[in-house]
Design a protein around this motif. Structure first.
Motif, PDB file in Angstrom:
ATOM      1  N   LEU A  85      -9.473  17.146   4.386  1.00  0.00           N
ATOM      2  CA  LEU A  85      -8.657  16.396   3.491  1.00  0.00           C
ATOM      3  C   LEU A  85      -9.623  16.648   1.993  1.00  0.00           C
ATOM      4  O   LEU A  85      -9.981  15.086   1.575  1.00  0.00           O
ATOM      5  N   ASP A  86     -10.749  17.118   2.250  1.00  0.00           N
ATOM      6  CA  ASP A  86     -12.047  17.481   1.129  1.00  0.00           C
ATOM      7  C   ASP A  86     -12.260  15.995   0.762  1.00  0.00           C
ATOM      8  O   ASP A  86     -12.819  15.429  -0.238  1.00  0.00           O
ATOM      9  N   ALA A  87     -12.908  15.619   2.311  1.00  0.00           N
ATOM     10  CA  ALA A  87     -13.992  13.666   1.863  1.00  0.00           C
ATOM     11  C   ALA A  87     -15.221  13.920   1.454  1.00  0.00           C
ATOM     12  O   ALA A  87     -15.940  13.377   1.763  1.00  0.00           O
ATOM     13  N   GLY A  88     -15.736  15.349   1.733  1.00  0.00           N
ATOM     14  CA  GLY A  88     -17.225  15.405   2.440  1.00  0.00           C
ATOM     15  C   GLY A  88     -18.034  14.655   3.125  1.00  0.00           C
ATOM     16  O   GLY A  88     -18.982  14.587   2.385  1.00  0.00           O
ATOM     17  N   GLY A  89     -17.128  14.337   3.764  1.00  0.00           N
ATOM     18  CA  GLY A  89     -19.092  13.833   5.347  1.00  0.00           C
ATOM     19  C   GLY A  89     -18.098  12.758   5.934  1.00  0.00           C
ATOM     20  O   GLY A  89     -16.653  12.506   5.998  1.00  0.00           O
ATOM     21  N   ALA A  90     -18.477  11.679   6.841  1.00  0.00           N
ATOM     22  CA  ALA A  90     -17.988  10.967   8.114  1.00  0.00           C
ATOM     23  C   ALA A  90     -18.096   9.631   7.410  1.00  0.00           C
ATOM     24  O   ALA A  90     -18.114   8.637   7.616  1.00  0.00           O
ATOM     25  N   HIS A  91     -16.778   9.492   6.550  1.00  0.00           N
ATOM     26  CA  HIS A  91     -15.991   8.452   5.702  1.00  0.00           C
ATOM     27  C   HIS A  91     -15.915   7.569   6.618  1.00  0.00           C
ATOM     28  O   HIS A  91     -14.673   8.670   6.627  1.00  0.00           O
ATOM     29  N   PRO A  92     -15.095   6.483   7.033  1.00  0.00           N
ATOM     30  CA  PRO A  92     -14.554   5.368   8.048  1.00  0.00           C
ATOM     31  C   PRO A  92     -13.251   5.857   7.841  1.00  0.00           C
ATOM     32  O   PRO A  92     -12.578   4.381   8.283  1.00  0.00           O
ATOM     33  N   ALA A  93     -13.031   5.475   6.363  1.00  0.00           N
ATOM     34  CA  ALA A  93     -11.304   5.372   6.231  1.00  0.00           C
ATOM     35  C   ALA A  93     -10.863   6.824   5.144  1.00  0.00           C
ATOM     36  O   ALA A  93     -10.442   6.048   4.248  1.00  0.00           O
ATOM     37  N   ILE A  94     -11.386   7.914   4.668  1.00  0.00           N
ATOM     38  CA  ILE A  94     -11.429   8.896   4.841  1.00  0.00           C
ATOM     39  C   ILE A  94     -10.598   8.882   3.688  1.00  0.00           C
ATOM     40  O   ILE A  94      -9.357   9.801   2.676  1.00  0.00           O
ATOM     41  N   ASN A  95      -9.179   8.414   4.316  1.00  0.00           N
ATOM     42  CA  ASN A  95      -7.645   8.712   3.542  1.00  0.00           C
ATOM     43  C   ASN A  95      -6.594   6.909   2.904  1.00  0.00           C
ATOM     44  O   ASN A  95      -5.992   6.894   3.240  1.00  0.00           O
ATOM     45  N   GLY A  96      -7.743   6.446   3.500  1.00  0.00           N
ATOM     46  CA  GLY A  96      -7.420   4.313   3.523  1.00  0.00           C
ATOM     47  C   GLY A  96      -7.150   4.936   1.739  1.00  0.00           C
ATOM     48  O   GLY A  96      -7.613   5.311   0.569  1.00  0.00           O
ATOM     49  N   PRO A  97      -7.389   3.232   1.233  1.00  0.00           N
ATOM     50  CA  PRO A  97      -7.226   2.071   1.791  1.00  0.00           C
ATOM     51  C   PRO A  97      -5.801   2.028   3.074  1.00  0.00           C
ATOM     52  O   PRO A  97      -4.805   2.800   2.446  1.00  0.00           O
ATOM     53  N   PRO A  98      -5.093   0.950   3.511  1.00  0.00           N
ATOM     54  CA  PRO A  98      -3.777   1.254   3.806  1.00  0.00           C
ATOM     55  C   PRO A  98      -3.301   0.903   3.026  1.00  0.00           C
ATOM     56  O   PRO A  98      -3.213   0.276   1.836  1.00  0.00           O
ATOM     57  N   ALA A  99      -1.223   1.606   3.149  1.00  0.00           N
ATOM     58  CA  ALA A  99      -0.499   1.795   2.294  1.00  0.00           C
ATOM     59  C   ALA A  99       0.344   0.421   2.483  1.00  0.00           C
ATOM     60  O   ALA A  99       0.768  -0.568   0.895  1.00  0.00           O
ATOM     61  N   LEU A 100      -0.321  -0.847   3.683  1.00  0.00           N
ATOM     62  CA  LEU A 100       0.500  -2.335   3.363  1.00  0.00           C
ATOM     63  C   LEU A 100      -0.721  -2.312   4.191  1.00  0.00           C
ATOM     64  O   LEU A 100      -1.230  -2.374   4.869  1.00  0.00           O
ATOM     65  N   PRO A 101      -0.767  -3.925   3.873  1.00  0.00           N
ATOM     66  CA  PRO A 101      -1.166  -5.388   4.380  1.00  0.00           C
ATOM     67  C   PRO A 101      -1.110  -4.636   6.201  1.00  0.00           C
ATOM     68  O   PRO A 101      -0.389  -4.210   7.270  1.00  0.00           O
ATOM     69  N   CYS A 102      -1.802  -5.041   7.116  1.00  0.00           N
ATOM     70  CA  CYS A 102      -1.753  -4.494   8.109  1.00  0.00           C
ATOM     71  C   CYS A 102      -2.099  -5.821   9.066  1.00  0.00           C
ATOM     72  O   CYS A 102      -3.324  -6.182   9.330  1.00  0.00           O
ATOM     73  N   LEU A 103      -1.135  -6.230   9.888  1.00  0.00           N
ATOM     74  CA  LEU A 103      -1.055  -7.783  10.821  1.00  0.00           C
ATOM     75  C   LEU A 103      -1.275  -6.960  12.742  1.00  0.00           C
ATOM     76  O   LEU A 103      -0.920  -5.996  12.731  1.00  0.00           O
ATOM     77  N   ARG A 104      -1.896  -8.144  13.064  1.00  0.00           N
ATOM     78  CA  ARG A 104      -2.104  -8.229  14.687  1.00  0.00           C
ATOM     79  C   ARG A 104      -1.379  -8.006  15.449  1.00  0.00           C
ATOM     80  O   ARG A 104      -0.106  -8.819  15.000  1.00  0.00           O
ATOM     81  N   LYS A 105      -1.381  -8.240  16.481  1.00  0.00           N
ATOM     82  CA  LYS A 105      -0.044  -8.238  17.414  1.00  0.00           C
ATOM     83  C   LYS A 105       0.117  -9.418  17.478  1.00  0.00           C
ATOM     84  O   LYS A 105       0.960 -10.052  17.641  1.00  0.00           O
ATOM     85  N   SER A 106      -1.417 -10.289  17.725  1.00  0.00           N
ATOM     86  CA  SER A 106      -0.728 -12.042  18.732  1.00  0.00           C
ATOM     87  C   SER A 106      -0.014 -12.416  16.686  1.00  0.00           C
ATOM     88  O   SER A 106       0.789 -13.136  17.591  1.00  0.00           O
ATOM     89  N   PRO A 107      -0.535 -12.902  15.955  1.00  0.00           N
ATOM     90  CA  PRO A 107       0.428 -13.473  14.745  1.00  0.00           C
ATOM     91  C   PRO A 107       2.075 -12.575  14.734  1.00  0.00           C
ATOM     92  O   PRO A 107       2.507 -13.828  14.436  1.00  0.00           O
ATOM     93  N   VAL A 108       2.019 -11.662  15.166  1.00  0.00           N
ATOM     94  CA  VAL A 108       3.604 -11.340  14.467  1.00  0.00           C
ATOM     95  C   VAL A 108       4.421 -11.472  16.165  1.00  0.00           C
ATOM     96  O   VAL A 108       5.291 -11.848  15.956  1.00  0.00           O
ATOM     97  N   ARG A 109       3.576 -11.329  17.173  1.00  0.00           N
ATOM     98  CA  ARG A 109       4.525 -11.587  18.358  1.00  0.00           C
ATOM     99  C   ARG A 109       4.537 -13.333  17.926  1.00  0.00           C
ATOM    100  O   ARG A 109       5.667 -14.490  18.958  1.00  0.00           O
ATOM    101  N   GLU A 110       3.820 -14.438  18.013  1.00  0.00           N
ATOM    102  CA  GLU A 110       3.744 -16.048  17.410  1.00  0.00           C
ATOM    103  C   GLU A 110       5.358 -15.966  16.687  1.00  0.00           C
ATOM    104  O   GLU A 110       5.985 -16.849  16.706  1.00  0.00           O
TER     105      GLU A 110
END
Length: 352
Positions: free
Chosen positions: A314-339
């Protein structure tokens, strides 16, 4: 289709040959038979459909090994110019197939007057079979026989690419994925591997999403993803009545919706991952889902050598913690989704 040949090996001795049949779960197959035809259309034998093996993706799987055919010898039981028909308990021909480029017109039996459909050819006597992953509509050469199962994991998922779709196991670096917004994303890295589900790891069962659950035609075939894989909602009409703003939700948060369940009966699953320079939304079996997001949790869990490989691709050049981010959409957690989906009564058992 109320039944189909899910995998066939016609090449080898009787101990190597087999016929596998899949029918909708719960089907009474006591009156089902398999008819074997010779090249001239004569009926050679009438066989049972075999013994029950497992239920996968809503299909009961039956296996008839060549040793149970009741005929054949060291040269095998099914010949290159034979054909077989699957007959239900009403005498209806569900499928009539042949192989090796040959077709047979039946002159007797339930298939009388019908001409078989050629499925393809086998090359290796020790490992090859013909298998389907689309309910018997088409067949491919399977180089690692797996009698007693049908494909239902990541392999066989159709991914949207620049000129149509491509099975995920055939996606390669350089392929152009078509995102739901029409943009093209080159695949820069792929990975394929198996994960045991026998208690030796903490892996969750895969999640099965049946056709039309998310929206009409979405997915257009059973979709199997990992429990943490994110599905787009509020996009392309998917669960639009429940999610008015586009977002990603983990697949396990949808379990309990009619047609979405854990595949807790499988013992091993094979996943295929692919990553692009940017996180994207693509169609998988017609459903909007994410490409691999290399966020902090996934990134830190990867072995050093694999992180180095991905960063280089990915030609990231280092151990970046999200080398192909940011997310394409907001990411919801399981609990509020199930609620939102099921109400507060599930909150206690839906933490995540």
């Amino acid at each position: 289709m109320p039944g189909y040949f899910s995998e066939i090996d016609y090449y080898g001795t009787t101990s190597q040959e087999f016929i596998e049949v899949a029918v909708p779960a719960g089907t009474d197959v006591s009156g089902y038979t398999i008819e074997v035809y010779e090249f001239d259309g004569s009926l050679l034998a009438t066989l049972p459909i075999g013994t029950y093996q497992t239920t996968v993706a809503g299909q009961d799987v039956y296996l008839l090994p060549g040793t149970d055919f009741g005929y054949g010898d060291s040269m095998g039981a099914l010949y290159p110019d034979d054909a077989i028909a699957l007959i239900d308990d009403n005498g209806t021909v569900l499928q009539f197939v042949s192989w090796e480029g040959n077709t047979v017109t039946a002159a007797a039996g339930a298939a009388s007057g019908l001409t078989s459909t050629n499925l393809g050819s086998i090359f290796d006597i020790n490992s090859d079979s013909l298998e389907t992953n689309d309910g018997g509509s088409s067949y491919f050469l399977q180089t690692a026989q797996n009698p007693g199962t049908i494909p239902c994991f990541a392999s066989g998922t159709a991914i949207s690419v620049v000129n149509g779709t491509k099975l995920v196991e055939h996606v390669r670096e350089g392929d152009l994925l078509r995102a739901t917004d029409g943009q093209l994303h080159p695949v820069l890295w792929t990975w394929r591997g198996s994960v045991p589900l026998d208690g030796s790891t903490d892996a969750d069962p895969p999640v099965l999403i049946m056709p039309h659950v998310l929206a009409p035609g979405q997915p257009d075939a059973p979709l199997v993803v990992s429990s943490q894989h994110r599905i787009a909602v509020g996009v392309a009409g998917q669960l639009a009545a429940l999610f008015d703003a586009p977002a990603f939700v983990p697949a396990k948060a949808l379990v309990g919706i009619p047609g979405v369940r854990f595949m807790d009966w499988v013992k091993k699953v094979e996943w295929v991952h692919f990553a692009c320079a940017d996180h994207a939304i693509v169609l998988a079996n017609g459903a909007a889902a994410e490409t691999l997001l290399l966020g902090p949790v996934i990134w830190q869990a990867l072995p050093d050598a694999l992180r180095d490989e991905i960063a280089q691709r990915l030609d990231a050049g280092g151990a970046h913690p999200a080398i192909n981010g940011p997310p394409a959409l907001p990411c919801l957690r399981k609990s509020p989704v199930r609620e939102r989906l099921f109400g507060t009564s599930v909150r206690a058992c839906a933490q995540g």
